[in-house]
Design a protein around this motif. Sequence first.
Motif, PDB file in Angstrom:
ATOM      1  N   ALA A 142     -13.035 -37.854  -1.204  1.00 45.93           N
ATOM      2  CA  ALA A 142     -14.113 -38.575  -1.879  1.00 45.93           C
ATOM      3  C   ALA A 142     -15.316 -37.663  -2.117  1.00 45.93           C
ATOM      4  O   ALA A 142     -15.906 -37.676  -3.201  1.00 45.93           O
ATOM      5  CB  ALA A 142     -14.518 -39.800  -1.066  1.00 45.93           C
ATOM      6  N   LEU A 143     -15.665 -36.865  -1.131  1.00 41.77           N
ATOM      7  CA  LEU A 143     -16.792 -35.952  -1.282  1.00 41.77           C
ATOM      8  C   LEU A 143     -16.479 -34.843  -2.285  1.00 41.77           C
ATOM      9  O   LEU A 143     -17.386 -34.268  -2.887  1.00 41.77           O
ATOM     10  CB  LEU A 143     -17.182 -35.342   0.060  1.00 41.77           C
ATOM     11  CG  LEU A 143     -17.841 -36.308   1.040  1.00 41.77           C
ATOM     12  CD1 LEU A 143     -17.986 -35.668   2.412  1.00 41.77           C
ATOM     13  CD2 LEU A 143     -19.198 -36.761   0.520  1.00 41.77           C
ATOM     14  N   GLY A 144     -15.196 -34.563  -2.472  1.00 42.22           N
ATOM     15  CA  GLY A 144     -14.764 -33.551  -3.432  1.00 42.22           C
ATOM     16  C   GLY A 144     -14.756 -34.050  -4.866  1.00 42.22           C
ATOM     17  O   GLY A 144     -14.381 -33.313  -5.782  1.00 42.22           O
ATOM     18  N   GLY A 145     -15.117 -35.298  -5.087  1.00 45.60           N
ATOM     19  CA  GLY A 145     -15.224 -35.815  -6.438  1.00 45.60           C
ATOM     20  C   GLY A 145     -14.225 -36.894  -6.800  1.00 45.60           C
ATOM     21  O   GLY A 145     -14.323 -37.485  -7.872  1.00 45.60           O
ATOM     22  N   ASN A 146     -13.260 -37.169  -5.939  1.00 45.90           N
ATOM     23  CA  ASN A 146     -12.284 -38.223  -6.198  1.00 45.90           C
ATOM     24  C   ASN A 146     -12.841 -39.526  -5.620  1.00 45.90           C
ATOM     25  O   ASN A 146     -12.778 -39.760  -4.415  1.00 45.90           O
ATOM     26  CB  ASN A 146     -10.941 -37.867  -5.556  1.00 45.90           C
ATOM     27  CG  ASN A 146      -9.849 -38.850  -5.888  1.00 45.90           C
ATOM     28  OD1 ASN A 146     -10.109 -39.938  -6.371  1.00 45.90           O
ATOM     29  ND2 ASN A 146      -8.623 -38.460  -5.595  1.00 45.90           N
ATOM     30  N   ASP A 147     -13.399 -40.374  -6.477  1.00 44.92           N
ATOM     31  CA  ASP A 147     -14.069 -41.592  -6.004  1.00 44.92           C
ATOM     32  C   ASP A 147     -13.140 -42.590  -5.338  1.00 44.92           C
ATOM     33  O   ASP A 147     -13.586 -43.423  -4.552  1.00 44.92           O
ATOM     34  CB  ASP A 147     -14.794 -42.281  -7.165  1.00 44.92           C
ATOM     35  CG  ASP A 147     -15.984 -41.467  -7.648  1.00 44.92           C
ATOM     36  OD1 ASP A 147     -16.514 -40.665  -6.858  1.00 44.92           O
ATOM     37  OD2 ASP A 147     -16.369 -41.629  -8.822  1.00 44.92           O
ATOM     38  N   SER A 148     -11.849 -42.536  -5.655  1.00 47.48           N
ATOM     39  CA  SER A 148     -10.914 -43.494  -5.082  1.00 47.48           C
ATOM     40  C   SER A 148      -9.591 -42.782  -4.754  1.00 47.48           C
ATOM     41  O   SER A 148      -8.591 -42.939  -5.451  1.00 47.48           O
ATOM     42  CB  SER A 148     -10.685 -44.638  -6.073  1.00 47.48           C
ATOM     43  OG  SER A 148      -9.871 -45.625  -5.489  1.00 47.48           O
ATOM     44  N   PRO A 149      -9.585 -41.976  -3.685  1.00 46.57           N
ATOM     45  CA  PRO A 149      -8.372 -41.232  -3.333  1.00 46.57           C
ATOM     46  C   PRO A 149      -7.202 -42.149  -2.997  1.00 46.57           C
ATOM     47  O   PRO A 149      -7.373 -43.177  -2.342  1.00 46.57           O
ATOM     48  CB  PRO A 149      -8.777 -40.425  -2.096  1.00 46.57           C
ATOM     49  CG  PRO A 149     -10.269 -40.442  -2.077  1.00 46.57           C
ATOM     50  CD  PRO A 149     -10.682 -41.694  -2.757  1.00 46.57           C
ATOM     51  N   SER A 150      -6.030 -41.783  -3.458  1.00 51.13           N
ATOM     52  CA  SER A 150      -4.810 -42.528  -3.142  1.00 51.13           C
ATOM     53  C   SER A 150      -4.177 -41.949  -1.880  1.00 51.13           C
ATOM     54  O   SER A 150      -4.582 -40.887  -1.389  1.00 51.13           O
ATOM     55  CB  SER A 150      -3.819 -42.415  -4.297  1.00 51.13           C
ATOM     56  OG  SER A 150      -3.361 -41.076  -4.414  1.00 51.13           O
ATOM     57  N   SER A 151      -3.164 -42.619  -1.385  1.00 48.87           N
ATOM     58  CA  SER A 151      -2.420 -42.103  -0.229  1.00 48.87           C
ATOM     59  C   SER A 151      -1.830 -40.740  -0.551  1.00 48.87           C
ATOM     60  O   SER A 151      -1.821 -39.839   0.300  1.00 48.87           O
ATOM     61  CB  SER A 151      -1.306 -43.072   0.163  1.00 48.87           C
ATOM     62  OG  SER A 151      -1.837 -44.272   0.633  1.00 48.87           O
ATOM     63  N   ALA A 152      -1.360 -40.567  -1.783  1.00 48.96           N
ATOM     64  CA  ALA A 152      -0.774 -39.287  -2.189  1.00 48.96           C
ATOM     65  C   ALA A 152      -1.829 -38.181  -2.176  1.00 48.96           C
ATOM     66  O   ALA A 152      -1.539 -37.050  -1.757  1.00 48.96           O
ATOM     67  CB  ALA A 152      -0.156 -39.411  -3.576  1.00 48.96           C
ATOM     68  N   ASP A 153      -3.053 -38.497  -2.619  1.00 48.91           N
ATOM     69  CA  ASP A 153      -4.126 -37.503  -2.604  1.00 48.91           C
ATOM     70  C   ASP A 153      -4.448 -37.061  -1.181  1.00 48.91           C
ATOM     71  O   ASP A 153      -4.582 -35.867  -0.895  1.00 48.91           O
ATOM     72  CB  ASP A 153      -5.406 -38.079  -3.233  1.00 48.91           C
ATOM     73  CG  ASP A 153      -5.251 -38.419  -4.695  1.00 48.91           C
ATOM     74  OD1 ASP A 153      -4.469 -37.737  -5.399  1.00 48.91           O
ATOM     75  OD2 ASP A 153      -5.925 -39.383  -5.137  1.00 48.91           O
TER      76      ASP A 153
END
Length: 138
Positions: A31-42
């Motif tokens: 999330a801090l890296g820019g992915n506002d809604s990380p998935s389980s895969a992320d």
Amino acid sequence: GAVEKGRGKNVWRKGPRAGEMKYVGAYLLCALGGNDSPSSADVSKLLASVGIEAEAEQLEVVVQHMQGKTVDQLVSEGAAMFAQVPSGGGGGGGGGGAAGGGGSGAAATNGAAAGDAAPAAEEAPAEEEEEMDFDLFD
């Protein structure tokens, strides 16, 4: 504990267990890296990059709980959980007297923290000053 198995489902109760904190941390990094809604895969991909194999079931519970919340909201929720954690026994004894010097803030603070020992703490530095017969600049 945080996750309770019952009737074939995981139910998030109060917060993550220690073993699940790696998933929480990895989610927050995503999330801090820019992915506002990380998935389980992320999250799993991030963990794999540092040699950690994610347990899909636990990871999914963490991701589901965190979905739709900002990092600020998650940190606030976590802080509220820490406020409920017992942090040990009663307060220890008061601080000792100041090492010397006249009227320093530390002496006033230590005296106040010592409670009943405040008069003794205030007298000790004065006695020490009288006994010292040297000049720093001689």
